[in-house]
Design an enzyme around this catalytic site. Structure first.
Site, mmCIF file in Angstrom:
data_model
loop_
_atom_site.group_PDB
_atom_site.id
_atom_site.type_symbol
_atom_site.label_atom_id
_atom_site.label_comp_id
_atom_site.label_asym_id
_atom_site.label_seq_id
_atom_site.Cartn_x
_atom_site.Cartn_y
_atom_site.Cartn_z
ATOM 1 N N GLY A 104 0.788 -1.226 0.000
ATOM 2 C CA GLY A 104 0.000 0.000 0.000
ATOM 3 C C GLY A 104 0.823 1.279 0.000
ATOM 4 C CD GLU A 149 -0.830 -3.817 -10.965
ATOM 5 O OE1 GLU A 149 -1.667 -3.479 -10.100
ATOM 6 O OE2 GLU A 149 -0.006 -4.725 -10.801
ATOM 7 C CG PHE A 157 -7.773 1.835 -9.354
ATOM 8 C CD1 PHE A 157 -7.014 1.408 -8.269
ATOM 9 C CD2 PHE A 157 -9.023 2.414 -9.101
ATOM 10 C CE1 PHE A 157 -7.468 1.558 -6.963
ATOM 11 C CE2 PHE A 157 -9.485 2.562 -7.793
ATOM 12 C CZ PHE A 157 -8.711 2.138 -6.728
ATOM 13 C CG LEU A 158 -8.617 -4.499 -10.600
ATOM 14 C CD1 LEU A 158 -8.297 -5.909 -10.121
ATOM 15 C CD2 LEU A 158 -9.354 -4.567 -11.931
ATOM 16 C CG HIS A 211 -2.823 0.165 2.905
ATOM 17 N ND1 HIS A 211 -3.323 -0.549 1.843
ATOM 18 C CD2 HIS A 211 -2.828 1.460 2.532
ATOM 19 C CE1 HIS A 211 -3.620 0.306 0.862
ATOM 20 N NE2 HIS A 211 -3.335 1.521 1.254
ATOM 21 C CE LYS A 238 -3.287 -8.591 4.679
ATOM 22 N NZ LYS A 238 -2.235 -9.574 4.379
ATOM 23 C CG ASN A 258 3.355 -10.805 1.262
ATOM 24 O OD1 ASN A 258 3.871 -9.744 0.926
ATOM 25 N ND2 ASN A 258 2.071 -10.942 1.460
ATOM 26 N NE ARG A 268 4.998 -10.836 6.140
ATOM 27 C CZ ARG A 268 4.490 -10.076 5.183
ATOM 28 N NH1 ARG A 268 5.230 -9.761 4.130
ATOM 29 N NH2 ARG A 268 3.251 -9.647 5.251
HETATM 30 C C1 MV4 Z 1 -4.482 -2.310 -6.351
HETATM 31 C C2 MV4 Z 1 -5.821 -1.938 -6.112
HETATM 32 C C3 MV4 Z 1 -6.644 -1.798 -7.205
HETATM 33 N N1 MV4 Z 1 -6.173 -2.015 -8.458
HETATM 34 N N2 MV4 Z 1 -4.060 -2.531 -7.611
HETATM 35 C C4 MV4 Z 1 -2.942 -1.886 -1.857
HETATM 36 C C5 MV4 Z 1 -1.931 -2.691 -1.142
HETATM 37 C C6 MV4 Z 1 -1.051 -3.280 -2.190
HETATM 38 N N3 MV4 Z 1 -0.664 -4.606 -1.784
HETATM 39 C C7 MV4 Z 1 -1.890 -3.285 -3.415
HETATM 40 N N4 MV4 Z 1 -3.036 -2.473 -3.150
HETATM 41 C C8 MV4 Z 1 -3.989 -2.287 -4.075
HETATM 42 N N5 MV4 Z 1 -3.617 -2.499 -5.356
HETATM 43 C C9 MV4 Z 1 -4.896 -2.386 -8.624
HETATM 44 N N6 MV4 Z 1 -4.449 -2.601 -9.875
HETATM 45 C C10 MV4 Z 1 -6.241 -1.742 -4.782
HETATM 46 C C11 MV4 Z 1 -5.314 -1.914 -3.762
HETATM 47 C C12 MV4 Z 1 -5.813 -1.724 -2.416
HETATM 48 C C13 MV4 Z 1 -5.826 -2.774 -1.504
HETATM 49 C C14 MV4 Z 1 -5.370 -4.055 -1.842
HETATM 50 C C15 MV4 Z 1 -5.389 -5.072 -0.921
HETATM 51 C C16 MV4 Z 1 -5.876 -4.852 0.370
HETATM 52 C C17 MV4 Z 1 -6.315 -3.610 0.715
HETATM 53 C C18 MV4 Z 1 -6.298 -2.557 -0.201
HETATM 54 C C19 MV4 Z 1 -6.770 -1.302 0.173
HETATM 55 C C20 MV4 Z 1 -6.742 -0.279 -0.735
HETATM 56 C C21 MV4 Z 1 -6.252 -0.480 -2.016
#
Ligand code: MV4
Length: 435
Positions: free
Chosen positions: A154, A189, A191-192, A224, A226, A278, A280
């Protein structure tokens, strides 16, 4: 009994109070250890992040191996390398693997080659060519997200909704990435907008054999961090789960992955999109242990010492459902600010399919130096609903006095209609003021 691990704790805490120096004898894992070595001052840079200090401790205790846990140096390739070069075993992947997965661009490349589904994107670093970046973004379609190759978890991300802000955002992201991570390399990327976070647990023997232990949903997070995790991830067609897990195993075989690892995906509209790996063991690994009956830490140690795993994919049969609530010493009414202090009363739940992983006890002093997570409550059920009911019963039994914790917040979360119906995504807790 030859010794009482609690002896003298209460008196020591009372006489020193909160403002005083923290004594390592205050920690139960130190009291239970055969030997302990001070690795430095409380500030992590002086101790848990200080590589020479950790290696010195291994030398004076004549250690065989180090388990890097999670956080701190657990995904630091230089640490893995120096441990090995000093003649010790690092319980985890090789330094090369950690480095390769630490670079998000090379991680995506490795996964694509193995057939793991990824997010449509630049599939490589953005260069100085503005026209090319614009063309790429149009192809992918807005909104897009700019990510730092050296980022992750994040940090160093920026969403762009239209063409006018694209080029400036790329420049700002790159400058930020350079100052945060020492590398200005960024990538694009699609954005979802409302994905869930689903991850797949893998274990490799380092010789080209690998298995998976199913998936977890970790969408319930705040800024970010959990909050609550579960296994298996709800409402995913089994054929799809298995198909994606098979690609993860292929990737691990290709890179001769050693030890435990997790492939992180975004899941939206019945599709998986790999984002990061990850290297780990993760905080939430107990939910996987509960549904598979496999002790992941034991397997990590076994593989590090033998280069072999006795795990066979066909023998791994996930059963039921598990939930994990992270109990943090934080005050939800004060914007989740840390709530350090001495635990005056502590009663931890127990019983059938109920597990507490943690470090707390009556008299335990929570310092302001580290992460605020003090323990995790994990419950297993024959199905998701039974796991929820058991978790609610266990949370009711949990008594922690002297500090404020996130226990009550979990009770609200577990009874919320949207949680019960698994109707959530990664933005839910940040957007709705439900907790
Ligand atoms: C993204 C996304 C939407 N689209 N990538 C945030 C943490 C990092 N590991 C990747 N993250 C995200 N990547 C794309 N292409 C939305 C997030 C994201 C998110 C992902 C996992 C868990 C929590 C999140 C909270 C906000 C945004």
């Amino acid at each position: 009994f030859f010794f009482n691990p609690y002896e003298g704790i209460a008196e020591a805490q009372e006489s020193r109070g909160l403002g005083d120096v923290y004594k390592r004898q205050d920690l139960m894992h130190v009291r239970l250890s055969d030997e302990s070595v001070c690795i430095g001052a409380p500030s992590p840079t002086d101790s848990y992040l200080n590589i020479p200090s950790i290696i010195s401790a291994m030398e004076v205790t004549d250690s065989d191996a180090v388990h890097p846990g999670y956080g701190f140096l657990s995904e630091n390739a230089d640490f893995a390398e120096q441990v090995k070069n000093s003649g010790f075993s690092f319980i985890g992947p090789t330094a090369e693997t950690i480095r390769m997965m630490g670079d998000k661009i090379s991680a995506i490349e490795v996964m694509r080659e193995a057939g793991v589904p990824t997010v449509p994107g630049s599939n490589g670093p953005l260069d100085e060519n503005d026209a090319r970046a614009l063309e790429l973004a149009r192809e992918i379609g807005f909104p897009i997200i700019i990510k730092a190759a050296a980022g992750g978890g994040g940090r160093g991300m920026r969403v762009v909704y239209n063409e006018t802000e694209l080029l400036n955002s790329i420049k700002v992201s790159s400058t930020e990435a350079q100052s945060f991570f020492g590398s200005g390399i960024v990538y694009l990327e699609k954005f979802l907008e409302n994905p869930r976070h689903v991850e797949i647990q893998v274990i490799g023997d380092g010789e080209g054999d690998a298995i998976h232990l199913g998936d977890r949903d970790c969408s319930l997070q705040r800024r970010h961090q959990k909050v609550l995790e579960e296994a298996p991830a709800p409402d995913i067609p089994d054929a799809l789960r298995n198909e994606v897990a098979a690609t993860c195993i292929q990737a691990c075989k290709n890179m001769k992955y050693r030890g435990a690892g997790t492939l992180e995906f975004l899941y939206q509209d019945e599709r998986f999109y790999f984002i990061e790996m990850n290297t780990r063991v993760q905080v939430e690994h107990p939910v996987t242990e509960m549904i598979t009956g496999i002790d992941i830490i034991k397997e990590q140690i076994h593989i590090a010492f033998t280069g072999d795993t006795a795990l066979i994919q066909d023998e791994i049969k996930p059963r039921g459902h598990a939930l994990e609530c992270r109990i943090n010493a934080e005050d939800p009414s004060k914007n989740f600010q840390p709530s350090p202090g001495i635990i005056s009363v502590c009663h931890q739940p127990s019983g059938f399919r109920t597990r507490v992983d943690g470090s707390i006890f009556q008299g335990y002093k929570i310092t302001p130096y580290y992460d605020s997570m003090v323990c995790k409550l994990i419950c297993h059920g024959r199905n998701r609903n039974e796991a929820i009911q058991r978790m609610l019963r266990s949370l009711d039994e949990f008594v922690i006095e002297g500090i404020t914790t996130t226990i009550d917040l979990h009770k609200k979360l577990l009874t919320h209609k949207k949680f019960v119906e698994s109707d959530f995504n990664v933005s839910w807790l940040d957007n709705e003021k439900i907790i």
